[in-house]
Design an enzyme around this catalytic site. Structure first.
Site, PDB file in Angstrom:
ATOM      1  N   ASP A  46       0.842  -1.210   0.000  1.00  0.00           N
ATOM      2  CA  ASP A  46       0.000   0.000   0.000  1.00  0.00           C
ATOM      3  C   ASP A  46       0.867   1.246   0.000  1.00  0.00           C
ATOM      4  O   ASP A  46       0.550   2.264  -0.608  1.00  0.00           O
ATOM      5  CB  ASP A  46      -0.864   0.038   1.264  1.00  0.00           C
ATOM      6  CG  ASP A  46      -1.989  -0.952   1.178  1.00  0.00           C
ATOM      7  OD1 ASP A  46      -2.827  -0.970   2.094  1.00  0.00           O
ATOM      8  OD2 ASP A  46      -2.020  -1.720   0.202  1.00  0.00           O
ATOM      9  N   GLU A  48       3.847   1.680  -1.291  1.00  0.00           N
ATOM     10  CA  GLU A  48       4.381   1.980  -2.627  1.00  0.00           C
ATOM     11  C   GLU A  48       3.283   2.513  -3.548  1.00  0.00           C
ATOM     12  O   GLU A  48       3.514   3.417  -4.338  1.00  0.00           O
ATOM     13  CB  GLU A  48       5.000   0.709  -3.244  1.00  0.00           C
ATOM     14  CG  GLU A  48       6.291   0.315  -2.568  1.00  0.00           C
ATOM     15  CD  GLU A  48       6.706  -1.110  -2.919  1.00  0.00           C
ATOM     16  OE1 GLU A  48       5.872  -2.020  -2.777  1.00  0.00           O
ATOM     17  OE2 GLU A  48       7.849  -1.298  -3.328  1.00  0.00           O
ATOM     18  N   ASP A  50       0.642   4.199  -2.590  1.00  0.00           N
ATOM     19  CA  ASP A  50       0.348   5.572  -2.194  1.00  0.00           C
ATOM     20  C   ASP A  50       1.406   6.543  -2.702  1.00  0.00           C
ATOM     21  O   ASP A  50       1.103   7.682  -3.042  1.00  0.00           O
ATOM     22  CB  ASP A  50       0.228   5.676  -0.666  1.00  0.00           C
ATOM     23  CG  ASP A  50      -1.064   5.039  -0.186  1.00  0.00           C
ATOM     24  OD1 ASP A  50      -2.023   5.002  -0.974  1.00  0.00           O
ATOM     25  OD2 ASP A  50      -1.108   4.560   0.961  1.00  0.00           O
ATOM     26  N   LEU A  96      -9.687   7.968   1.794  1.00  0.00           N
ATOM     27  CA  LEU A  96      -9.097   8.878   2.779  1.00  0.00           C
ATOM     28  C   LEU A  96      -7.756   9.374   2.274  1.00  0.00           C
ATOM     29  O   LEU A  96      -7.026   8.653   1.592  1.00  0.00           O
ATOM     30  CB  LEU A  96      -8.875   8.135   4.095  1.00  0.00           C
ATOM     31  CG  LEU A  96     -10.123   7.738   4.868  1.00  0.00           C
ATOM     32  CD1 LEU A  96      -9.759   6.821   6.024  1.00  0.00           C
ATOM     33  CD2 LEU A  96     -10.839   8.971   5.392  1.00  0.00           C
ATOM     34  N   LYS A 129      -7.168   1.883  11.727  1.00  0.00           N
ATOM     35  CA  LYS A 129      -7.482   1.697  10.306  1.00  0.00           C
ATOM     36  C   LYS A 129      -7.430   0.199  10.048  1.00  0.00           C
ATOM     37  O   LYS A 129      -6.363  -0.405   9.986  1.00  0.00           O
ATOM     38  CB  LYS A 129      -6.495   2.435   9.413  1.00  0.00           C
ATOM     39  CG  LYS A 129      -6.907   2.371   7.950  1.00  0.00           C
ATOM     40  CD  LYS A 129      -6.063   3.263   7.081  1.00  0.00           C
ATOM     41  CE  LYS A 129      -6.646   3.425   5.684  1.00  0.00           C
ATOM     42  NZ  LYS A 129      -7.016   2.185   5.019  1.00  0.00           N
ATOM     43  N   GLU A 187     -15.870  -2.339   8.072  1.00  0.00           N
ATOM     44  CA  GLU A 187     -14.812  -3.139   7.459  1.00  0.00           C
ATOM     45  C   GLU A 187     -15.012  -4.602   7.832  1.00  0.00           C
ATOM     46  O   GLU A 187     -15.264  -4.927   9.004  1.00  0.00           O
ATOM     47  CB  GLU A 187     -13.461  -2.654   8.007  1.00  0.00           C
ATOM     48  CG  GLU A 187     -12.287  -3.059   7.182  1.00  0.00           C
ATOM     49  CD  GLU A 187     -11.956  -2.062   6.068  1.00  0.00           C
ATOM     50  OE1 GLU A 187     -12.776  -1.151   5.797  1.00  0.00           O
ATOM     51  OE2 GLU A 187     -10.888  -2.205   5.467  1.00  0.00           O
ATOM     52  N   LYS A 314     -10.967  11.429  12.420  1.00  0.00           N
ATOM     53  CA  LYS A 314     -12.119  12.158  11.870  1.00  0.00           C
ATOM     54  C   LYS A 314     -12.420  13.354  12.768  1.00  0.00           C
ATOM     55  O   LYS A 314     -12.405  13.208  14.002  1.00  0.00           O
ATOM     56  CB  LYS A 314     -13.372  11.267  11.847  1.00  0.00           C
ATOM     57  CG  LYS A 314     -13.220   9.977  11.079  1.00  0.00           C
ATOM     58  CD  LYS A 314     -14.528   9.171  11.133  1.00  0.00           C
ATOM     59  CE  LYS A 314     -14.401   7.880  10.381  1.00  0.00           C
ATOM     60  NZ  LYS A 314     -14.137   6.716  11.237  1.00  0.00           N
ATOM     61  N   CYS A 435      11.725 -40.844   3.554  1.00  0.00           N
ATOM     62  CA  CYS A 435      11.798 -42.291   3.332  1.00  0.00           C
ATOM     63  C   CYS A 435      12.222 -42.656   1.909  1.00  0.00           C
ATOM     64  O   CYS A 435      12.313 -43.831   1.577  1.00  0.00           O
ATOM     65  CB  CYS A 435      10.445 -42.928   3.651  1.00  0.00           C
ATOM     66  SG  CYS A 435       9.179 -42.479   2.463  1.00  0.00           S
ATOM     67  N   CYS A 450       4.253 -37.692  -0.581  1.00  0.00           N
ATOM     68  CA  CYS A 450       4.961 -38.956  -0.434  1.00  0.00           C
ATOM     69  C   CYS A 450       3.909 -40.063  -0.571  1.00  0.00           C
ATOM     70  O   CYS A 450       2.822 -39.969  -0.002  1.00  0.00           O
ATOM     71  CB  CYS A 450       5.616 -39.012   0.943  1.00  0.00           C
ATOM     72  SG  CYS A 450       6.285 -40.646   1.314  1.00  0.00           S
TER      73      CYS A 450
END
Ligand code: IVH
Length: 692
Positions: A46, A48, A50, A96, A129, A187, A314, A435, A450
């Site tokens: 996130d 990078e 942003d 946001l 967040k 969320e 907020k 084995c 296996c």
């Protein structure tokens, strides 16, 4: 695409250079948006993302003529998938603005002060967040009627069938002040421990695992079959208001208090100096308190049950929010302050291949120890060959790691420019490393296994499963001890555990008197167990806890389970051909049956599953029910609810059927019930009767 010019020279760019860079940024951001929102396969963090986004914003500010309506700065990321019904948000779901340093938090407050022409310390409502998936719950006349994903911010998808599976989400608001319509945002999350269990199960089944809890939550919400969602234990926290038909609230704190009274899940708030993992929201005065809050949450972060990636701040007063208003895609009255990503660089020293209970060969990277978020990391699973190929992890590589869901160490990427010369791609061998039997990959599976069912690794892991907490729960017999006892030849099979004697145990190195007594006691206690635990403990492929419960409920005794037939199994709820075949394969093995009977001989006494008695067994006495279609909880659980209330479950609709419970996408049974005038109830109708 090669990136034209570097970002650090904004301000010195000519217009043609800026134009090229803007086109590149738009294409890149769109690609990452799609990877993140639609495919759940992000390639960059996130942080990078942003950075790219901020760069585009700055360029568009400097060269306004380059701003296009298609720019990602003009809309909120994401797209709509066809399968669910599309639905508009009555108020757009905004994003946001992000900040990454405490200086930027101070700057944000200053900006608000300038806009409001005041210097007064403002009240901010601060919350974590949540790093999950945004959702909008629509309540009409107090009833949950839709649950809409964010989509592109204006139109999302109605995933109500999945959201209804979330236990904490009320289908009906309780109490007073209920408006005609209210849209509440929140969320959806998968908790860290549920995520770890889910991945373990998928790994065991040879399926692809999820990279992190957010991807798992997003993938779950997109499932058309809500039974899958019901099994995954989704969680939700509400945090903001969309549309409301009435003017009910003065402030964010007011709003959250009301949500709580209506029975909606929120993150409870507390005084700033009393933040704890259960109460994480707080009212803060001025940016200095916001910064104190940010720092406190950053230290609490790793103790939480779920992922957070920053805080959301907020302005508390709704009146002040209104006067501040919005800019293009985000409000001026709120912002997110993100935490620095918890990542580290290290070197892969070795890749070892471990053999699990089902014979699955799992490659694990052993790395130079490194600290991530306060924990020292040395190992990271590489899951399977597909995953190794995708990331191209090799011995000697320098890698970037983090902890997925703040728990599970994961290699994010290889730093290719640091790769030593002559390194070779890693291939999982075709022979079992324990084995040396052949390892094979079945069609449709991503793991190699296996093929030797007596492979020592398979045996040891099977024994570890047998004693584990949700199985026989022999807590004094830990993993290390199983290995020692197996090596020493004391335990080869399940029943050997119940043949252990004081003398045998004490003869082993480093085995004290007290611990031997405790171990024997813990083995003795485990004999009094539940039938479903015993069935689960036997470690039959594809028989997880849920299936074991279904089997225990139907067969009542271990003896009748051992005598089951294919026909009977296939008639049970939630048991498909694959699971049935796997059970029958186990029951055909004489050695397996002998083992189970010996357990009983040695004193293991499985009780049948406890019925959860309904308030009134007489409620549905004498009534026959057929259950069809997709319901918010697994069908066998719906059937159990009916049985608990005295009802009988029938397999097909006839004129003798008392009621048809019809979920979504109900087919021929619904048609037949309509034709025969059999009463039809929805999930809500059934609940209403049960809760009367
Ligand atoms: S309030 C106007 N509060 O962050 C936006 N959002 O980038 C109101 N998020 O889409 C959102 N935790 O998915 C708010 N405590 C919280 C949040 C939160 C996570 C997410 C949400 C939103 C995104 C914004």
């Amino acid at each position: 695409m090669t990136p034209p010019r570097l970002p650090n020279i904004i301000g010195l760019m000519t217009k043609p250079e800026a134009k090229k860079r803007v086109a590149f940024l738009i294409a890149e951001l769109e690609r990452h948006n799609h990877l993140y929102h639609s495919l759940d396969q992000p390639e960059i963090t996130d942080f990078e993302f942003d950075k790219l986004f901020q760069e585009l914003l700055s360029l568009e500010e400097e060269f306004p003529e380059l701003k296009s309506v298609n720019s990602p700065t003009q809309k909120v990321g994401g797209s709509v998938i066809e399968a669910f019904e599309k639905m508009s948000h009555k108020e757009p779901m905004l994003s946001l603005q992000n900040t990454y340093s405490t200086d930027e938090i101070i700057e944000f407050e200053k900006k608000i002060h300038r806009q409001l022409s005041t210097e007064n310390r403002l009240e901010f409502f601060c919350s974590p967040k949540f790093d999950g998936v945004a959702i909008e719950l629509v309540y009409e006349l107090g009833r949950l009627t839709h649950a809409i994903t964010r989509g592109d911010g204006s139109v999302g998808e109605d995933v109500i069938s999945n959201v209804k599976t979330i236990r904490s989400v009320p289908l009906e608001l309780k109490g007073k002040n209920i408006p005609d319509r209210i849209d509440i945002r929140g969320e959806i999350l998968i908790f860290k421990n549920d995520f770890a269990a889910l991945n373990e199960l998928y790994q065991e089944r040879g399926l692809l695992t999820f990279a992190n809890p957010r991807n798992a939550a997003a993938g779950t919400l997109r499932q058309l079959d809500s039974r899958i969602a019901a099994e995954r234990n989704l969680k939700l926290f509400c945090y903001s208001l969309g549309f409301c038909s009435e003017d009910l609230f003065q402030s964010q704190s007011d709003f959250e208090a009301q949500l709580s009274q209506w029975g909606l899940p929120i993150m409870p708030s507390t005084a700033l100096n009393q933040l704890n993992p259960q109460k994480l929201s707080a009212l803060c005065k001025g940016s200095d308190e916001v910064i104190a809050y940010y720092r406190q949450l950053e230290t609490l972060r790793s103790d939480l049950d779920f992922d957070i990636d920053g805080i959301v701040v907020k302005v508390n007063s709704y009146k002040t929010q209104k006067s501040l208003g919005n800019i293009a895609r985000s409000p001026r009255w709120a912002f997110a302050a993100k935490f620095k990503p918890q990542q580290a660089k290290t070197v892969v020293e070795e890749i070892v291949v471990q053999v699990g209970r089902t014979g699955a060969l799992t490659p694990v990277a052993i790395m130079n120890p490194v600290e991530v978020g306060g924990v020292t990391i040395t190992n990271a699973t590489l899951h399977n060959q597909d995953e190794i190929d995708r990331k191209d992890v090799r011995v000697g590589d320098t890698v970037l790691i983090h902890r997925a869901g703040d728990v599970i160490p994961e290699i994010i990427e290889v730093l290719i420019n640091k790769r030593p010369k002559h390194s070779k791609p890693f291939k999982i061998p075709n022979l079992c490393p324990t084995c040396h039997s052949t390892a094979e990959q079945l069609e449709g599976e991503v793991v190699k296994r296996c093929t030797n069912s007596f492979c020592p690794s398979v045996m040891v892991e099977t024994l570890k499963h047998f004693v584990s907490r949700n199985a026989m729960n022999i807590d004094k017999l830990g993993s290390k001890q199983i290995e020692i006892f197996y090596q020493a030849g004391l335990i080869k099979t399940f029943s050997d555990i119940y043949r252990l004697s004081y003398d045998k145990i004490i003869s082993l190195d480093r085995q004290g008197e007290k611990s031997t007594q405790n171990l024997l006691e813990s083995i003795e206690t485990s004999k009094d167990t539940d039938l479903h635990r015993l069935i689960y403990a036997l470690g039959i492929r594809h028989v997880g806890e849920q299936t074991a419960r279904t089997l225990a409920r139907s067969y009542k005794t271990i003896e009748s389970f051992l005598e089951t037939s294919e026909e009977e199994l296939l008639n049970l709820p939630d048991i498909g051909p694959k699971v049935a075949q796997s059970i029958l394969k186990a029951l055909k093995q004489k050695a397996f049956i002998k083992e189970v009977l010996q357990l009983i001989d040695l004193g293991v006494r499985p009780k049948k599953i406890k019925d959860s008695p309904h308030k009134s067994k007489a409620l549905f006495a004498g009534m026959g029910f057929v259950v069809t279609g997709t319901l918010p909880i697994p069908r066998n659980q719906v059937q159990d609810l009916i049985r608990d209330a005295g009802g009988q479950i029938l397999s097909s609709v006839s004129k003798n059927t008392s009621v048809l419970i019809a979920g979504e996408n109900a087919g021929s049974k619904l048609e037949k019930a309509e034709k025969l005038s059999v009463p039809i109830w929805t999930w809500d109708d059934l609940n209403a009767k049960l809760n009367k």
